[in-house]
Motif scaffolding. Structure first.
Motif, PDB file in Angstrom:
ATOM      1  N   GLU A 217    -119.801  19.091  90.805  1.00  6.46           N
ATOM      2  CA  GLU A 217    -118.497  19.695  91.088  1.00  6.46           C
ATOM      3  C   GLU A 217    -117.365  18.715  90.796  1.00  6.46           C
ATOM      4  OE1 GLU A 217    -121.418  22.195  93.226  1.00  6.46           O
ATOM      5  OE2 GLU A 217    -121.165  20.033  92.956  1.00  6.46           O
ATOM      6  N   ILE A 218    -117.616  17.439  91.082  1.00  2.52           N
ATOM      7  CA  ILE A 218    -116.616  16.405  90.795  1.00  2.52           C
ATOM      8  C   ILE A 218    -116.397  16.287  89.285  1.00  2.52           C
ATOM      9  CG2 ILE A 218    -116.155  13.923  90.905  1.00  2.52           C
ATOM     10  CD1 ILE A 218    -117.696  13.936  93.605  1.00  2.52           C
ATOM     11  N   SER A 219    -117.494  16.349  88.516  1.00  6.26           N
ATOM     12  CA  SER A 219    -117.359  16.304  87.061  1.00  6.26           C
ATOM     13  C   SER A 219    -116.615  17.539  86.540  1.00  6.26           C
ATOM     14  CB  SER A 219    -118.737  16.211  86.401  1.00  6.26           C
ATOM     15  OG  SER A 219    -119.295  14.927  86.551  1.00  6.26           O
ATOM     16  N   PHE A 220    -116.936  18.712  87.093  1.00  8.40           N
ATOM     17  CA  PHE A 220    -116.238  19.929  86.674  1.00  8.40           C
ATOM     18  C   PHE A 220    -114.730  19.779  86.800  1.00  8.40           C
ATOM     19  CE2 PHE A 220    -120.082  22.682  88.055  1.00  8.40           C
ATOM     20  CZ  PHE A 220    -120.667  22.555  86.806  1.00  8.40           C
ATOM     21  N   ILE A 221    -114.289  19.365  87.987  1.00  8.95           N
ATOM     22  CA  ILE A 221    -112.843  19.337  88.210  1.00  8.95           C
ATOM     23  C   ILE A 221    -112.180  18.245  87.393  1.00  8.95           C
ATOM     24  CG2 ILE A 221    -113.017  20.367  90.503  1.00  8.95           C
ATOM     25  CD1 ILE A 221    -112.498  17.560  91.680  1.00  8.95           C
ATOM     26  N   LYS A 222    -112.913  17.153  87.125  1.00  8.56           N
ATOM     27  CA  LYS A 222    -112.307  16.058  86.371  1.00  8.56           C
ATOM     28  C   LYS A 222    -111.787  16.537  85.022  1.00  8.56           C
ATOM     29  CE  LYS A 222    -111.251  11.913  84.877  1.00  8.56           C
ATOM     30  NZ  LYS A 222    -110.888  12.272  83.503  1.00  8.56           N
ATOM     31  N   PHE A 223    -112.604  17.289  84.274  1.00 14.47           N
ATOM     32  CA  PHE A 223    -112.116  17.703  82.953  1.00 14.47           C
ATOM     33  C   PHE A 223    -111.354  19.026  82.995  1.00 14.47           C
ATOM     34  CE2 PHE A 223    -116.647  19.136  82.824  1.00 14.47           C
ATOM     35  CZ  PHE A 223    -116.500  20.475  82.498  1.00 14.47           C
ATOM     36  N   VAL A 224    -111.671  19.899  83.933  1.00 18.13           N
ATOM     37  CA  VAL A 224    -110.950  21.174  84.005  1.00 18.13           C
ATOM     38  C   VAL A 224    -109.503  20.958  84.451  1.00 18.13           C
ATOM     39  CG1 VAL A 224    -110.758  23.361  85.260  1.00 18.13           C
ATOM     40  CG2 VAL A 224    -112.967  22.644  84.342  1.00 18.13           C
ATOM     41  N   VAL A 225    -109.312  20.177  85.520  1.00 17.34           N
ATOM     42  CA  VAL A 225    -107.964  20.000  86.056  1.00 17.34           C
ATOM     43  C   VAL A 225    -107.102  19.163  85.115  1.00 17.34           C
ATOM     44  CG1 VAL A 225    -106.587  19.221  88.016  1.00 17.34           C
ATOM     45  CG2 VAL A 225    -108.829  20.251  88.399  1.00 17.34           C
TER      46      VAL A 225
ATOM     47  N   VAL B 210    -117.752  12.556  78.600  1.00 16.29           N
ATOM     48  CA  VAL B 210    -118.853  11.996  79.393  1.00 16.29           C
ATOM     49  C   VAL B 210    -119.228  12.949  80.518  1.00 16.29           C
ATOM     50  CG1 VAL B 210    -119.531  10.105  80.920  1.00 16.29           C
ATOM     51  CG2 VAL B 210    -118.271   9.617  78.814  1.00 16.29           C
ATOM     52  N   HIS B 211    -118.221  13.467  81.219  1.00 21.48           N
ATOM     53  CA  HIS B 211    -118.494  14.411  82.307  1.00 21.48           C
ATOM     54  C   HIS B 211    -119.140  15.690  81.773  1.00 21.48           C
ATOM     55  CE1 HIS B 211    -116.612  12.292  85.653  1.00 21.48           C
ATOM     56  NE2 HIS B 211    -115.683  11.898  84.801  1.00 21.48           N
ATOM     57  N   LYS B 212    -118.668  16.174  80.643  1.00 26.47           N
ATOM     58  CA  LYS B 212    -119.238  17.404  80.080  1.00 26.47           C
ATOM     59  C   LYS B 212    -120.704  17.206  79.706  1.00 26.47           C
ATOM     60  CE  LYS B 212    -114.868  19.201  78.262  1.00 26.47           C
ATOM     61  NZ  LYS B 212    -114.069  19.525  77.046  1.00 26.47           N
ATOM     62  N   MET B 213    -121.015  16.087  79.066  1.00 30.35           N
ATOM     63  CA  MET B 213    -122.407  15.823  78.686  1.00 30.35           C
ATOM     64  C   MET B 213    -123.300  15.699  79.909  1.00 30.35           C
ATOM     65  SD  MET B 213    -122.276  13.287  75.376  1.00 30.35           S
ATOM     66  CE  MET B 213    -121.310  12.009  76.196  1.00 30.35           C
ATOM     67  N   SER B 214    -122.780  15.069  80.958  1.00 27.45           N
ATOM     68  CA  SER B 214    -123.572  14.868  82.168  1.00 27.45           C
ATOM     69  C   SER B 214    -123.938  16.190  82.817  1.00 27.45           C
ATOM     70  CB  SER B 214    -122.797  13.987  83.151  1.00 27.45           C
ATOM     71  OG  SER B 214    -123.486  13.883  84.374  1.00 27.45           O
ATOM     72  N   VAL B 215    -122.948  17.045  83.022  1.00 31.31           N
ATOM     73  CA  VAL B 215    -123.243  18.315  83.692  1.00 31.31           C
ATOM     74  C   VAL B 215    -124.030  19.240  82.781  1.00 31.31           C
ATOM     75  CG1 VAL B 215    -121.299  18.175  85.271  1.00 31.31           C
ATOM     76  CG2 VAL B 215    -120.989  19.291  83.069  1.00 31.31           C
TER      77      VAL B 215
ATOM     78  N   ILE C 267    -127.486  21.116  83.724  1.00 28.98           N
ATOM     79  CA  ILE C 267    -127.608  22.571  83.675  1.00 28.98           C
ATOM     80  C   ILE C 267    -128.772  22.986  82.778  1.00 28.98           C
ATOM     81  CG2 ILE C 267    -126.482  24.686  82.859  1.00 28.98           C
ATOM     82  CD1 ILE C 267    -123.816  23.431  83.805  1.00 28.98           C
ATOM     83  N   LEU C 268    -128.883  22.360  81.615  1.00 28.56           N
ATOM     84  CA  LEU C 268    -129.970  22.715  80.702  1.00 28.56           C
ATOM     85  C   LEU C 268    -131.330  22.398  81.309  1.00 28.56           C
ATOM     86  CD1 LEU C 268    -128.389  21.487  77.338  1.00 28.56           C
ATOM     87  CD2 LEU C 268    -128.895  23.857  77.978  1.00 28.56           C
ATOM     88  N   ARG C 269    -131.422  21.226  81.955  1.00 33.78           N
ATOM     89  CA  ARG C 269    -132.693  20.844  82.569  1.00 33.78           C
ATOM     90  C   ARG C 269    -133.045  21.791  83.721  1.00 33.78           C
ATOM     91  NH1 ARG C 269    -131.430  16.075  83.257  1.00 33.78           N
ATOM     92  NH2 ARG C 269    -130.731  16.150  85.439  1.00 33.78           N
ATOM     93  N   SER C 270    -132.061  22.069  84.572  1.00 28.84           N
ATOM     94  CA  SER C 270    -132.312  22.943  85.711  1.00 28.84           C
ATOM     95  C   SER C 270    -132.583  24.367  85.270  1.00 28.84           C
ATOM     96  CB  SER C 270    -131.108  22.914  86.664  1.00 28.84           C
ATOM     97  OG  SER C 270    -130.897  21.624  87.165  1.00 28.84           O
ATOM     98  N   HIS C 271    -131.913  24.792  84.213  1.00 25.37           N
ATOM     99  CA  HIS C 271    -132.129  26.144  83.711  1.00 25.37           C
ATOM    100  C   HIS C 271    -133.555  26.299  83.186  1.00 25.37           C
ATOM    101  CE1 HIS C 271    -131.651  29.824  81.370  1.00 25.37           C
ATOM    102  NE2 HIS C 271    -130.503  30.033  82.014  1.00 25.37           N
ATOM    103  N   ALA C 272    -134.015  25.273  82.488  1.00 19.71           N
ATOM    104  CA  ALA C 272    -135.373  25.322  81.960  1.00 19.71           C
ATOM    105  C   ALA C 272    -136.408  25.332  83.073  1.00 19.71           C
ATOM    106  CB  ALA C 272    -135.611  24.126  81.044  1.00 19.71           C
TER     107      ALA C 272
END
Length: 409
Positions: free
Chosen positions: A330-338, A383-388, A392-397
Motif C-alpha cells: 500500500e505504501i508503494s501504491f501511494i508513492k507513485f500514484v500520489v 522501483v515501487h511499480k516493479m516491486s508490487v 502481485i504476479l507471484r501471489s496471483h500464480a
C-alpha cells in the motif's frame, strides 16, 4: 475503515486551515522572492503563535511537547499544511526533522535524547539526514560506499553524500555508513549522529535544483566526510541495523509526504478553479471555465485527488493497525500514484494560468520545480511499480487475485 473525523480532530483541522490561510499564504510572495533567512524573524513569530495555540509538533509525542497525533490524524494535518510551502516548518513537522525525531525517539540513548531530540522537538535546532550517495543508486540503500571504521573509541567516517536535505543550518546529521562490510548486505550499515561542526564534515555546496540553489530550510547539501571522527557512543540503535531503521523511517515518512503532496494538489486545484472562473477570454465575458477541455481537467483532477487521498488514508490506517511491513505494498501504491497525481494537477493548474503560471507571482511555479523530485526520492516510481508487480504476479500464480491484493472472501 471508519472515515469519520472526530469532533476534536475537526476543530484542529479547522484551526490549522484558518492559520494557513490567514497567516502563512500571505507570506508566500516574500518566501518565493527572498532568501529564507530573511524570513526567519517573521516565521519565528508565527511559530510562537502555533505554540500558544497548542498546535506545535502535531506528530510528535506529548511527553516531548508535541500533540501526539497518530499517523492518520497527522496525515490529515499534513494535507492542510501542504497547501503552503512554509506550513510544515512553522508547525515543526518538516522533513527531515520529523523522520529524525521518530528515529531518535525510538533508538536514541537517554544522553542522545537530551542533547539532540528535545531541542529538535522544541524547534531550537535543525537536523539533516545523510544517506543518498553520488555514485550509488538511491533506490537501493544496501549499496553504499561511505564507511565508518572503528579507531579506538571512535568511528572515522569517509565518503561523499548528496541530497542531504537541510544540511545548511543543521546542528547535526544522521549519517548512514558501512560499519560491518563482511556482514550480509542488509546488516552492513549503521546510523550515526554527526554534529555538523565536527572536523571532517564538509558542506561542499547547496546543490542547484531546477535553477534554485536553496538555503537552510529548502537546501539539498552535498557533503564530503573526510576522516570525520565521532565517538562510538553516537551510534543509533544496534550496529548494522541502519537499513532496518531506514525502512521504519520511510514507511510513515511516505504518508507524511503523500498527504503533503495532496495538500499541494488541492491548493493548485483551487487556484485552477479560481482562474477558470475569472479569466475572461472573449468580449462577451466568457471565461476559461466555459471551455470543455478546462471542465474536463477540473473533473479529472477532482476525482484523481479524491482517489489518491483515500488510498493514502487507507495506507496510514493499515500502518497503524498492522505495521509498516504489512502495509508495504500500500505504501508503494501511494508513492507513485500520489506523486503523479500531484504533478498532473500542478501542471494543469499552471497551464490554465498561462504566462502567469510560469512566474513566481503565484506559488504554482515553485510547486512545479520543487516537487518534480517526488517521483524520484524515497524510491523512484519505477522501483515501487516493479516491486508490487512482482508480488502481485507471484501471489496471483499461487492463490489468485484475492490473495494478490489481500481481498476478503
Amino acid at each position: 475503515m471508519d472515515f469519520a473525523i472526530s469532533e476534536r480532530m475537526q476543530v484542529i483541522l479547522e484551526m490549522i486551515n484558518e492559520f494557513v490561510e490567514k497567516e502563512l499564504i500571505p507570506l508566500e510572495p516574500e518566501f518565493l522572492n527572498h532568501e529564507f533567512v530573511d524570513l526567519l524573524p517573521v516565521l519565528e513569530e508565527k511559530r510562537s503563535m502555533v505554540r500558544k495555540m497548542e498546535l506545535w509538533a502535531p506528530n510528535h509525542p506529548k511527553a516531548l511537547g508535541g500533540m501526539g497525533l497518530d499517523l492518520v490524524e497527522h496525515g490529515l494535518v499534513s494535507e492542510v499544511l501542504g497547501r503552503s510551502p512554509i506550513g510544515h516548518y512553522v508547525f515543526n513537522c518538516q522533513a527531515p526533522d520529523a523522520g529524525n525525531i521518530e528515529i531518535l525517539h525510538k533508538y536514541a540513548a537517554e544522553e542522545q535524547k537530551a542533547k539532540w531530540l528535545q531541542p529538535l522537538v522544541n524547534g531550537r535546532i535543525r537536523s539533516c539526514f545523510s544517506m543518498t550517495e553520488v555514485d550509488m543508486p538511491g533506490s537501493n540503500p544496501v549499496m553504499m560506499e561511505t564507511t565508518a571504521e572503528k579507531d579506538g573509541e571512535d568511528y572515522v567516517i569517509n565518503g561523499q553524500k548528496w541530497y542531504t536535505t537541510s544540511a545548511d543550518g543543521a546542528a547535526f546529521a544522521i549519517v548512514m555508513a558501512v560499519t560491518n562490510p563482511e556482514a550480509p548486505p542488509y546488516l552492513q550499515a549503521s546510523m550515526i549522529i554527526v554534529p555538523t561542526d565536527t572536523p571532517g564534515f564538509n558542506l561542499v555546496r547547496n546543490i542547484p535544483v531546477m535553477g534554485h540553489r536553496g538555503t537552510d530550510y529548502a537546501s539539498h547539501g552535498e557533503i564530503l566526510y573526510q576522516n570525520c571522527r565521532v565517538p562510538q557512543s553516537n551510534l543509533l540503535g544496534p550496529e548494522g541495523h541502519g537499513f532496518v531503521i531506514a525502512q521504519e523511517r520511510l514507511g510513515p515518512g511516505r504518508i507524511h509526504h503523500c498527504m503533503r503532496w495532496l495538500g499541494i494538489a488541492q491548493r493548485s486545484f483551487d487556484l485552477m478553479c479560481r482562474r477558470a472562473n475569472t479569466r475572461k477570454i472573449s468580449p462577451d465575458g466568457r471565461t476559461l471555465g466555459s471551455k470543455q477541455i478546462i471542465q474536463a481537467w477540473i473533473a479529472e483532477c477532482a476525482a484523481e485527488i479524491q482517489a489518491a487521498r483515500l488510498m493514502t488514508l487507507h495506507a496510514a490506517w493499515k500502518i497503524e493497525k498492522e505495521g509498516a511491513k504489512a502495509a508495504r505494498h500500500e505504501i508503494s501504491f501511494i508513492k507513485f500514484v500520489v506523486a503523479n497525481t500531484m504533478q498532473r494537477v500542478v501542471d494543469r493548474a499552471l497551464q490554465v494560468h498561462g504566462g502567469l503560471g510560469m512566474t513566481d507571482d503565484t506559488v504554482l511555479a515553485y510547486f512545479f520545480r520543487h516537487e518534480r523530485a517526488a517521483r524520484i526520492y524515497d524510491g523512484a516510481d519505477e522501483v515501487h511499480k516493479m516491486s508490487v508487480a512482482r508480488h502481485i504476479l507471484r501471489s496471483h500464480a499461487e492463490g489468485g487475485i484475492k490473495a494478490a491484493l489481500n481481498l476478503p472472501g
